[in-house]
Motif scaffolding. Structure first.
Motif, short mmCIF file in Angstrom:
data_model
loop_
_atom_site.label_atom_id
_atom_site.label_comp_id
_atom_site.label_asym_id
_atom_site.label_seq_id
_atom_site.Cartn_x
_atom_site.Cartn_y
_atom_site.Cartn_z
N LYS A 48 0.83 -1.20 0.00
CA LYS A 48 0.00 0.00 0.00
C LYS A 48 0.87 1.26 0.00
N GLY A 49 0.48 2.21 -0.85
CA GLY A 49 1.20 3.48 -0.93
C GLY A 49 2.27 3.52 -2.01
N TYR A 50 2.50 2.38 -2.68
CA TYR A 50 3.50 2.32 -3.74
C TYR A 50 2.80 2.12 -5.08
#
Length: 147
Positions: free
Chosen positions: A82-84
């Protein structure tokens, strides 16, 4: 290797520039910093300077490649999480942080930059303990001792 860096900088007649951005990165010859405090900016600067060193001292990238291939041989890349971005992949191996297993198709690695960050800033912002992986720590200390 500091002499190598200085010589390369003189030959190219380029200074390392710094800029502030939302997410730190290195794009020759500039280092883009991010963070909301001086300590965080320092952490990002150490990390991104590690990428500069990959360009300035070719032996670093060569050694990173050898270390990475040996440590991750036979393992499968997976999404960073998550977040990439969807294309940001890592091989987790036994690294103390998933980001250490990230590979930019051999152009850059995160081994040196993460290790320099973990050793030089004592892990306060790095979010990992570089000392938990003795083989990796030995590798980083060897790079810092002067490839």
């Amino acid at each position: 290797w500091w002499d190598t860096i200085a010589a390369r900088s003189r030959m190219e007649n380029k200074a390392i520039g710094t800029n502030i951005t939302d997410r730190g990165y290195y794009s020759a010859p500039d280092i883009f910093l991010s963070g909301s405090s001086d300590a965080y900016l320092d952490s990002v600067a150490i990390h991104e300077f590690g990428h500069y060193l990959e360009d300035a001292v070719p032996a670093i990238k060569r050694l990173e490649s050898q270390f990475y291939k040996r440590r991750t041989s036979g393992q499968t890349a997976e999404h960073m999480g998550k977040g990439y971005e969807a294309d940001e992949m890592t091989i987790r191996d036994g690294f103390s942080h998933a980001y250490m297993g990230k590979d930019y198709n051999g152009r850059y690695y995160e081994l040196g930059s993460m290790g320099f960050q973990g050793v030089l800033e004592r892990g306060s912002y790095a979010g990992f303990d570089v000392g938990k992986d003795i083989e990796y720590l030995d590798f980083i200390i060897g790079l810092l001792a002067g490839v």
